[in-house]
Design an enzyme around this catalytic site. Structure first.
Site, PDB file in Angstrom:
ATOM      1  N   SER A  77    -119.784 -59.730  10.807  1.00 14.66           N
ATOM      2  CA  SER A  77    -118.774 -59.304  11.335  1.00 14.66           C
ATOM      3  C   SER A  77    -117.519 -58.943  10.362  1.00 14.66           C
ATOM      4  N   ASN A 116    -116.477 -52.747   8.704  1.00 12.02           N
ATOM      5  CA  ASN A 116    -116.735 -51.478   7.862  1.00 12.02           C
ATOM      6  C   ASN A 116    -115.854 -50.555   7.855  1.00 12.02           C
ATOM      7  N   CYS A 117    -115.046 -50.095   8.903  1.00  9.62           N
ATOM      8  CA  CYS A 117    -114.068 -49.125   8.922  1.00  9.62           C
ATOM      9  C   CYS A 117    -112.946 -49.386   8.261  1.00  9.62           C
ATOM     10  N   THR A 157    -136.099 -51.274  24.263  1.00  8.62           N
ATOM     11  CA  THR A 157    -137.004 -50.509  23.429  1.00  8.62           C
ATOM     12  C   THR A 157    -138.440 -50.476  24.525  1.00  8.62           C
ATOM     13  N   ILE A 185    -137.217 -56.567  23.711  1.00  6.61           N
ATOM     14  CA  ILE A 185    -136.518 -56.219  22.458  1.00  6.61           C
ATOM     15  C   ILE A 185    -135.648 -54.953  22.703  1.00  6.61           C
ATOM     16  N   ASP A 228    -125.991 -48.045  15.430  1.00  8.80           N
ATOM     17  CA  ASP A 228    -126.230 -46.947  14.654  1.00  8.80           C
ATOM     18  C   ASP A 228    -127.724 -46.804  14.569  1.00  8.80           C
ATOM     19  N   TYR A 248     -93.662 -38.885  29.918  1.00  5.32           N
ATOM     20  CA  TYR A 248     -92.670 -37.877  29.173  1.00  5.32           C
ATOM     21  C   TYR A 248     -91.328 -38.647  28.945  1.00  5.32           C
ATOM     22  N   LYS A 290     -94.295 -30.543  30.156  1.00  9.23           N
ATOM     23  CA  LYS A 290     -95.461 -30.197  30.168  1.00  9.23           C
ATOM     24  C   LYS A 290     -96.467 -30.534  29.038  1.00  9.23           C
TER      25      LYS A 290
HETATM   26  C1  LIG Z   1     -88.228 -23.340  29.310  1.00 13.66           C
HETATM   27  C2  LIG Z   1     -88.816 -23.045  30.718  1.00 13.66           C
HETATM   28  C3  LIG Z   1     -87.962 -22.093  31.261  1.00 13.66           C
HETATM   29  C4  LIG Z   1     -90.219 -22.688  30.558  1.00 13.66           C
HETATM   30  O1  LIG Z   1     -90.972 -22.467  31.530  1.00 13.66           O
HETATM   31  P1  LIG Z   1     -92.650 -21.986  31.355  1.00 13.66           P
HETATM   32  O2  LIG Z   1     -92.482 -20.670  30.674  1.00 13.66           O
HETATM   33  O3  LIG Z   1     -93.296 -22.282  32.489  1.00 13.66           O
HETATM   34  O4  LIG Z   1     -93.170 -23.035  30.369  1.00 13.66           O
HETATM   35  P2  LIG Z   1     -93.717 -22.962  28.648  1.00 13.66           P
HETATM   36  O5  LIG Z   1     -92.786 -22.056  28.043  1.00 13.66           O
HETATM   37  O6  LIG Z   1     -93.774 -24.216  28.355  1.00 13.66           O
HETATM   38  O7  LIG Z   1     -95.036 -22.039  28.902  1.00 13.66           O
HETATM   39  C5  LIG Z   1     -95.966 -22.459  29.642  1.00 13.66           C
HETATM   40  C6  LIG Z   1     -96.767 -21.341  29.924  1.00 13.66           C
HETATM   41  O8  LIG Z   1     -97.314 -20.485  28.867  1.00 13.66           O
HETATM   42  C7  LIG Z   1     -98.844 -20.658  28.836  1.00 13.66           C
HETATM   43  N1  LIG Z   1     -99.055 -20.864  27.334  1.00 13.66           N
HETATM   44  C8  LIG Z   1     -98.476 -22.156  26.636  1.00 13.66           C
HETATM   45  N2  LIG Z   1     -99.310 -21.960  25.483  1.00 13.66           N
HETATM   46  C9  LIG Z   1     -99.951 -20.880  25.411  1.00 13.66           C
HETATM   47  C10 LIG Z   1    -100.974 -20.575  24.461  1.00 13.66           C
HETATM   48  N3  LIG Z   1    -101.040 -21.198  23.238  1.00 13.66           N
HETATM   49  N4  LIG Z   1    -101.659 -19.508  24.737  1.00 13.66           N
HETATM   50  C11 LIG Z   1    -101.466 -18.873  25.934  1.00 13.66           C
HETATM   51  N5  LIG Z   1    -100.704 -19.248  26.923  1.00 13.66           N
HETATM   52  C12 LIG Z   1     -99.955 -20.311  26.514  1.00 13.66           C
HETATM   53  C13 LIG Z   1     -99.132 -21.589  29.812  1.00 13.66           C
HETATM   54  O9  LIG Z   1    -100.261 -21.442  30.506  1.00 13.66           O
HETATM   55  C14 LIG Z   1     -98.174 -21.349  30.747  1.00 13.66           C
HETATM   56  O10 LIG Z   1     -98.419 -20.393  31.534  1.00 13.66           O
HETATM   57  P3  LIG Z   1     -98.608 -20.381  33.086  1.00 13.66           P
HETATM   58  O11 LIG Z   1     -97.663 -21.164  33.907  1.00 13.66           O
HETATM   59  O12 LIG Z   1     -98.407 -18.979  33.488  1.00 13.66           O
HETATM   60  O13 LIG Z   1    -100.074 -20.773  33.138  1.00 13.66           O
HETATM   61  C15 LIG Z   1     -88.594 -24.523  31.525  1.00 13.66           C
HETATM   62  O14 LIG Z   1     -89.643 -25.451  31.137  1.00 13.66           O
HETATM   63  C16 LIG Z   1     -87.250 -25.187  31.481  1.00 13.66           C
HETATM   64  O15 LIG Z   1     -86.290 -24.625  31.673  1.00 13.66           O
HETATM   65  N6  LIG Z   1     -87.393 -26.155  30.604  1.00 13.66           N
HETATM   66  C17 LIG Z   1     -86.049 -26.703  30.351  1.00 13.66           C
HETATM   67  C18 LIG Z   1     -85.400 -27.692  31.546  1.00 13.66           C
HETATM   68  C19 LIG Z   1     -86.493 -29.066  31.777  1.00 13.66           C
HETATM   69  O16 LIG Z   1     -87.616 -29.033  32.211  1.00 13.66           O
HETATM   70  N7  LIG Z   1     -85.868 -30.009  31.816  1.00 13.66           N
HETATM   71  C20 LIG Z   1     -86.365 -31.514  31.858  1.00 13.66           C
HETATM   72  C21 LIG Z   1     -87.046 -32.035  30.681  1.00 13.66           C
HETATM   73  S1  LIG Z   1     -85.885 -32.054  29.524  1.00 13.66           S
HETATM   74  C1  LIG Z   2    -115.362 -59.844  16.185  1.00 12.59           C
HETATM   75  C2  LIG Z   2    -116.274 -59.849  17.117  1.00 12.59           C
HETATM   76  C3  LIG Z   2    -117.225 -60.927  16.759  1.00 12.59           C
HETATM   77  C4  LIG Z   2    -115.559 -59.867  18.307  1.00 12.59           C
HETATM   78  O1  LIG Z   2    -116.477 -59.934  19.278  1.00 12.59           O
HETATM   79  P1  LIG Z   2    -115.930 -60.054  21.027  1.00 12.59           P
HETATM   80  O2  LIG Z   2    -115.568 -61.690  21.104  1.00 12.59           O
HETATM   81  O3  LIG Z   2    -116.761 -59.635  22.165  1.00 12.59           O
HETATM   82  O4  LIG Z   2    -114.510 -59.301  21.011  1.00 12.59           O
HETATM   83  P2  LIG Z   2    -112.797 -59.749  21.105  1.00 12.59           P
HETATM   84  O5  LIG Z   2    -112.638 -60.766  20.336  1.00 12.59           O
HETATM   85  O6  LIG Z   2    -112.432 -58.430  21.159  1.00 12.59           O
HETATM   86  O7  LIG Z   2    -112.973 -60.288  22.522  1.00 12.59           O
HETATM   87  C5  LIG Z   2    -113.118 -59.457  23.742  1.00 12.59           C
HETATM   88  C6  LIG Z   2    -113.310 -60.641  24.903  1.00 12.59           C
HETATM   89  O8  LIG Z   2    -112.107 -61.178  25.067  1.00 12.59           O
HETATM   90  C7  LIG Z   2    -111.764 -60.990  26.390  1.00 12.59           C
HETATM   91  N1  LIG Z   2    -110.435 -60.877  26.344  1.00 12.59           N
HETATM   92  C8  LIG Z   2    -109.618 -60.134  25.421  1.00 12.59           C
HETATM   93  N2  LIG Z   2    -108.224 -60.287  25.485  1.00 12.59           N
HETATM   94  C9  LIG Z   2    -108.068 -61.082  26.595  1.00 12.59           C
HETATM   95  C10 LIG Z   2    -106.998 -61.657  27.264  1.00 12.59           C
HETATM   96  N3  LIG Z   2    -105.824 -61.643  26.786  1.00 12.59           N
HETATM   97  N4  LIG Z   2    -107.107 -62.636  28.105  1.00 12.59           N
HETATM   98  C11 LIG Z   2    -108.491 -62.945  28.729  1.00 12.59           C
HETATM   99  N5  LIG Z   2    -109.616 -62.388  27.919  1.00 12.59           N
HETATM  100  C12 LIG Z   2    -109.369 -61.652  27.034  1.00 12.59           C
HETATM  101  C13 LIG Z   2    -112.516 -59.645  26.773  1.00 12.59           C
HETATM  102  O9  LIG Z   2    -112.658 -59.649  28.350  1.00 12.59           O
HETATM  103  C14 LIG Z   2    -113.760 -59.943  26.145  1.00 12.59           C
HETATM  104  O10 LIG Z   2    -114.648 -60.854  26.836  1.00 12.59           O
HETATM  105  P3  LIG Z   2    -115.712 -60.317  27.549  1.00 12.59           P
HETATM  106  O11 LIG Z   2    -116.548 -59.484  26.611  1.00 12.59           O
HETATM  107  O12 LIG Z   2    -116.733 -61.484  28.002  1.00 12.59           O
HETATM  108  O13 LIG Z   2    -115.327 -59.581  29.020  1.00 12.59           O
HETATM  109  C15 LIG Z   2    -117.128 -58.549  17.077  1.00 12.59           C
HETATM  110  O14 LIG Z   2    -116.275 -57.611  17.656  1.00 12.59           O
HETATM  111  C16 LIG Z   2    -117.197 -58.099  15.505  1.00 12.59           C
HETATM  112  O15 LIG Z   2    -117.945 -58.486  14.757  1.00 12.59           O
HETATM  113  N6  LIG Z   2    -116.350 -57.146  15.014  1.00 12.59           N
HETATM  114  C17 LIG Z   2    -116.198 -56.766  13.727  1.00 12.59           C
HETATM  115  C18 LIG Z   2    -117.424 -55.744  13.324  1.00 12.59           C
HETATM  116  C19 LIG Z   2    -116.951 -54.286  13.807  1.00 12.59           C
HETATM  117  O16 LIG Z   2    -116.774 -54.250  15.024  1.00 12.59           O
HETATM  118  N7  LIG Z   2    -117.161 -53.427  12.884  1.00 12.59           N
HETATM  119  C20 LIG Z   2    -116.971 -52.048  13.236  1.00 12.59           C
HETATM  120  C21 LIG Z   2    -115.492 -51.731  13.337  1.00 12.59           C
HETATM  121  S1  LIG Z   2    -114.647 -51.878  12.055  1.00 12.59           S
END
Ligand SMILES: CC(C)(COP(=O)(O)OP(=O)(O)OC[C@H]1O[C@@H](n2cnc3c(N)ncnc32)[C@H](O)[C@@H]1OP(=O)(O)O)[C@@H](O)C(=O)NCCC(=O)NCCS
Ligand SMILES: CC(C)(COP(=O)(O)OP(=O)(O)OC[C@H]1O[C@@H](n2cnc3c(N)ncnc32)[C@H](O)[C@@H]1OP(=O)(O)O)[C@@H](O)C(=O)NCCC(=O)NCCS
Ligand SMILES: Cc1cc2nc3c(=O)[nH]c(=O)nc-3n(C[C@H](O)[C@H](O)[C@H](O)COP(=O)(O)OP(=O)(O)OC[C@H]3O[C@@H](n4cnc5c(N)ncnc54)[C@H](O)[C@@H]3O)c2cc1C
Ligand SMILES: Cc1cc2nc3c(=O)[nH]c(=O)nc-3n(C[C@H](O)[C@H](O)[C@H](O)COP(=O)(O)OP(=O)(O)OC[C@H]3O[C@@H](n4cnc5c(N)ncnc54)[C@H](O)[C@@H]3O)c2cc1C
Lengths: 550, 550
Positions: B40, B43-44, B274, B279, B284, B427, B435
């Site tokens: 246990s 690895n990662c 299997t 079994i 992996d 957002y 968007k």
């Molecule tokens: C600025 C504003 C006028 C932009 O409107 P918009 O042109 O629809 O939005 P975007 O500039 O994000 O562009 C989206 C469009 O570009 C397209 N697009 C985005 N990236 C693209 C890309 N890499 N390649 C090709 N098309 C792309 C999308 O498909 C979308 O076009 P579609 O609707 O015709 O499918 C409007 O969103 C606005 O007034 N925002 C400010 C106010 C606001 O939202 N306030 C609340 C949050 S703070």
């Molecule tokens: C450590 C190890 C033995 C844990 O196994 P595990 O007990 O199944 O996993 P966790 O400790 O994450 O617990 C998960 C269990 O607790 C439960 N649980 C988690 N949080 C909970 C909470 N807040 N309340 C109630 N239950 C909870 C889950 O439902 C799950 O139980 P279940 O499988 O019976 O549904 C195993 O994951 C291990 O060896 N990991 C290290 C190796 C490894 O994964 N390497 C690759 C990545 S680096």
């Protein structure tokens, strides 16, 4: 020849509609009417400009009148207010706010995206309050920022603990101002439930923001320098922000005899048309359907406004569209903390008398052995019969919005809680664990659904303790030093198998640990040895957050 | 009485299976056999311990033999190798690597989770190479770290540019070592396609990592201090990491006459059994089905091993399970860059002769007016007939893995590219835009699917230019100073409508901009004025990355 399309409101919904309309047709005449000076501005960025997190005011103006007119060949009229719609004649009266001139324009299609306005109740003394602000527009922002820059307020009061209130609290704090938030309810951030919001309180307090719950404004005194609360308490204020919510700006629609919902939102069909099929309405001004329950809802957020803006442009250009409701996915930054939610919360489900269950987990944002991780507290709500996902909430320092976005996507994919275990999410140590927090929430919920684990919630604890039930804390003794549930007895998980003989076999055994995992392991040991057990969802962590004094 | 279950392999798959087996039954006898000293372990995390990003060696040991035995009441035998399975008798021969003793254990159920081993070809001189390492286990890690700590190597060669190779390159670089990566193919990180991997090259070079493509090891000379490449080139090396891939550790299974796939993976059914139903095999070591194509695949990642471990425990305990294949969602950190992918890449789709299309976008990770954002380069692959999502790849500095997780979830929810536009994602300015990049990718893909936009790809450009076709760059003149496509002519987007008369109406018009958005806007103007047009997918940014000299 093209049609004549008039858009009222030139920001999120309106500007998006205009841009897409032009992309779909070069011929249509597109007129965008905006009351304010600015179009297409970043509403959502305004608090951060006041806090000087965003330093460049120009950056808030996503498009200018000139730039956007040119890019999209639009007729944009700012400082122009739409004051009356004549549905019979298909005309609209527009007032030029520079000159006072009123004139009429005809339309083939009319799109209303007038947004919402801050709610300001007629509190006693409000007319005389001198430094009371709301925040919706660029001029609002300029005013508040000027007040901060020039008057150097020391103490600010933010009325309302929604996301705009919290963002303002944080940004005023960045400017060195002592902030007090006054909230009529018992929690901040209403999209999440009480015990999740409680995790935010700690962050606010740690950043020296004071919180007053279950109290509201009674009167403004001394030109607003003193705020009297309903409780009798008085607060000094050099700067007051009123952020108790918004209401749809639906007067124009109402005067045109278009029907409104009970909370004032313009009513539309799935094609986003009002009763008058030539008139579309979108954004904060409309009543939508809650995506999950299909009940009426008001969800004033930018994604829906943008999405709806594009959809109406499509519909006007002959594409078939259907807006299926709003899920209400949202996120806010509160100092270093992130709070996010999607779908229904428990308050709503309870009020609708739904058959739901909730689970809480607190897994690490990334592999615990890799630096920089921290817990993501997740609450997952699901249908207790079918396992359908109803909503989710997250609070934490890292990777919170990712998990909420994944669950929001799962909801749209009609996945249920069991399917969350099958989501194959990207894992490397800096990003997640081999079992992602969303997988974990799915496992836990499925265990509850399948009765592999019975759970109780934080609000059941006092009752259980009061009744003298058996509550076992399976944490290590030293963990209890940091806080424990009075009335619980301690048997660390590692000793449980050996100490089963200490347990009565005729009583239900309640267990808890720190986050729920060891409590679950204990409950499986007990269950597989024939005991009836329940585990505390979210463990001491959720309990402690929810029961702390604020 | 319980059954007797033997697990071979005590890390990701094996340890997870053991834990879940115990949670489902207190009665079963569970024996876990592990060849190595440690069970246990993370690895990662191993590369990061060598790089001293993870400083605590203990942190790599997620569970110890003693701790896990106690917590889950397991019979864990480390330094014990399973050397032979007798399927008739249902016994397994185990060799105690401490004492050399060989003994037999019977089983009711056997779970094989032996993992994979690094591929090490019999290169000339390899036996004499003194500082050549592979990385799979804790002892491997200790060896490499000791070499770095004690020998202070100056130059290292990493053979193979997969994720382990890149993680090692980064971590050796953290230790002040000059690293050269030698890769036989023409790109690093094979889960993503060439033009996406090209974005990683820039990051590697910026961090002083040298890249040699399309060249491989011919021989080790001078005890490995000189590495001769196939091209004739010679490299000095004070430390060499061989990371060209892994192969399933399936000898035990093969000797027991269990069938293997063409690449050596143990064959299993959807219940992970299997040919011998007593079994199971997981992790992996097995051949899985590609989730999307249902074709055979080898995907050695931690999520599948963990997931499969839990599933077999469920199946052994009478729950019905079905493993539907592996999507292969993956992520890696490469210095400050994140690279993530899910589903099929273009190389695979092309080799399978599938009807697919790809689009590229480079939207900002969060609102452009809010500090800290940076582009997320996304490639989305989809079925050109149905719009079904086939895969996605992302490269960028922020919010990359979030978008890939969302798309991985969308795939499991059987959403198509059109549905991506409807995903309601969280957002606020620090996190995304109204968007989201995933919405944007969905919009763009849907436009291609609906023929609202025709696209060409970076690899079509040279042909278009060679044939003397009309390619218009719609960026601003100053943007061309930073790089341009030879043969393109410049008409900035803002001037396009006024200059339509300059364009021949009998020729196809190719357009491009920096990322694709303005090119799209230009293409809609042209199309709506009657021209045939195509836009360069991903714009100059994708083109430039893919065509730069490495
Ligand atoms: C600025 C504003 C006028 C932009 O409107 P918009 O042109 O629809 O939005 P975007 O500039 O994000 O562009 C989206 C469009 O570009 C397209 N697009 C985005 N990236 C693209 C890309 N890499 N390649 C090709 N098309 C792309 C999308 O498909 C979308 O076009 P579609 O609707 O015709 O499918 C409007 O969103 C606005 O007034 N925002 C400010 C106010 C606001 O939202 N306030 C609340 C949050 S703070
Ligand atoms: C450590 C190890 C033995 C844990 O196994 P595990 O007990 O199944 O996993 P966790 O400790 O994450 O617990 C998960 C269990 O607790 C439960 N649980 C988690 N949080 C909970 C909470 N807040 N309340 C109630 N239950 C909870 C889950 O439902 C799950 O139980 P279940 O499988 O019976 O549904 C195993 O994951 C291990 O060896 N990991 C290290 C190796 C490894 O994964 N390497 C690759 C990545 S680096
Ligand atoms: C401070 C702040 C922060 C926010 N943060 C977020 C966030 O982080 N995330 C999020 O999702 N949402 C956020 N929002 C909400 C988001 O900005 C709105 O949901 C979105 O702008 C609604 O779009 P809309 O087109 O309906 O209205 P608006 O964008 O408000 O545009 C309406 C426009 O119509 C004009 N108008 C109204 N009536 C008339 C008339 N009769 N004639 C002419 N013009 C008229 C108004 O002047 C206004 O400019 C925030 C809002 C504010 C104020
Ligand atoms: C350096 C490195 C970094 C990685 N990073 C990531 C990453 O970021 N993300 C990701 O998803 N994956 C990553 N992986 C891959 C991931 O670790 C594996 O996919 C996962 O561990 C596979 O689990 P498993 O149970 O199949 O094999 P393993 O975890 O390898 O366990 C197999 C065990 O079986 C033992 N064994 C084999 N044969 C026998 C036998 N005959 N008798 C007794 N014992 C035996 C072996 O000693 C071994 O300990 C990484 C791997 C390495 C090496």
């Amino acid at each position: 020849m093209g049609r004549k399309i008039i858009i009222v409101g030139g920001v999120a919904g309106g500007a998006t509609a205009a841009a897409r309309l032009r992309r779909l047709s070069e011929e249509d005449q597109i007129i965008m009417i905006e009351r304010g000076e600015y179009i297409s501005f970043a509403n959502c960025g305004l608090p951060y400009y006041i806090g000087e997190v965003i330093t460049d005011r120009e950056a808030l103006l996503v498009q200018t009148v000139e730039g956007m007119s040119n890019k999209f060949n639009l007729d944009i009229r700012n400082l122009s207010e739409a004051i009356e719609v004549n549905r019979e004649k298909k005309t609209i009266k527009i007032k030029n706010l520079n000159t006072g001139e009123v004139y009429e324009e005809s339309y083939d299609k009319l799109i209303l995206s007038p947004g919402a306005k801050p709610i300001v109740p007629p509190f006693e003394g409000i007319a005389e309050a001198e430094h009371l602000f709301t925040l919706r527009t660029v001029p609002d922002t300029d005013q508040i920022k000027r007040w901060v820059d020039e008057q150097h307020p020391k103490e600010a009061v933010v009325i309302g603990g929604g996301f705009i209130g919290l963002e303002m609290a944080e940004n005023l704090n960045h400017r060195g101002i002592k902030v007090t938030i006054v909230e009529l309810g018992n929690q901040v951030m209403s999209p999440v439930d009480y015990e999740m919001a409680a995790l935010i309180n700690q962050e606010l307090k740690a950043n020296d923001v004071d919180l007053i719950f279950e109290d509201g404004v009674k009167a403004f005194q001394d030109k607003g320098k003193t705020i009297q609360l309903q409780s009798g308490r008085k607060l000094n204020s050099d700067l007051t922000i009123m952020s108790i919510g918004v209401q749809p700006d639906s007067e124009l629609a109402q005067n045109a005899n278009l029907s409104l919902g009970s909370r004032g939102g313009i009513l539309v069909n799935e094609q986003l048309q009002t009763e008058d099929e030539s008139i579309y309405a979108i954004g904060d001004a409309i009543e939508v359907k809650d995506y999950i329950q299909q009940t009426p809802a008001m969800i004033p957020l930018a994604w829906p406004a943008n999405r709806q803006g594009r959809l109406v442009a499509d519909h006007i250009n002959g594409r078939s569209i259907s807006y299926e409701g709003t899920l209400g996915t949202s996120v806010a930054q509160v100092f270093d903390l992130t709070v996010a939610a999607t779908g229904n919360n428990e308050k709503l489900l309870k009020s609708l008398n739904k058959n739901y269950e909730a689970i809480h987990v607190h897994p690490a944002s990334n592999a615990s052995y890799y630096p920089g991780g921290s817990p993501v507290s997740l609450k997952l709500l699901f249908d207790s019969d079918t396992g359908a996902i109803l909503g989710a909430q997250g609070v934490g320092y890292k990777g919170v919005e990712k998990r909420i976005d994944v669950i929001a996507t799962a909801i749209k994919g009609k996945l249920n809680v069991r399917d969350l275990a099958d989501l194959e999410l990207a894992y490397a140590p800096p990003y997640s664990s081999a079992k992602d927090p969303v997988n974990m929430a799915g496992y836990v919920a499925a265990n509850v659904l399948d009765s592999e684990m019975n759970i109780i919630h934080y609000h059941h604890v006092s009752d259980i303790v009061d009744k003298g039930e058996l509550l076992i804390d399976v944490r290590e003794p030293r963990e209890r030093d940091g806080g424990m549930i009075d009335g619980s007895i301690n048997i660390p998980l590692g000793e449980l198998r050996a100490r089963l003989n200490e347990l009565p076999d005729d009583r239900h055994i309640y267990v808890h640990c720190q986050v729920g995992l060891r409590g679950y392991l204990a409950s499986t040991i007990l269950k597989n040895n024939g005991y009836q057990t329940s585990n505390l969802s979210g463990g001491y962590k959720t309990y402690q957050a929810a029961t702390q004094k604020s």
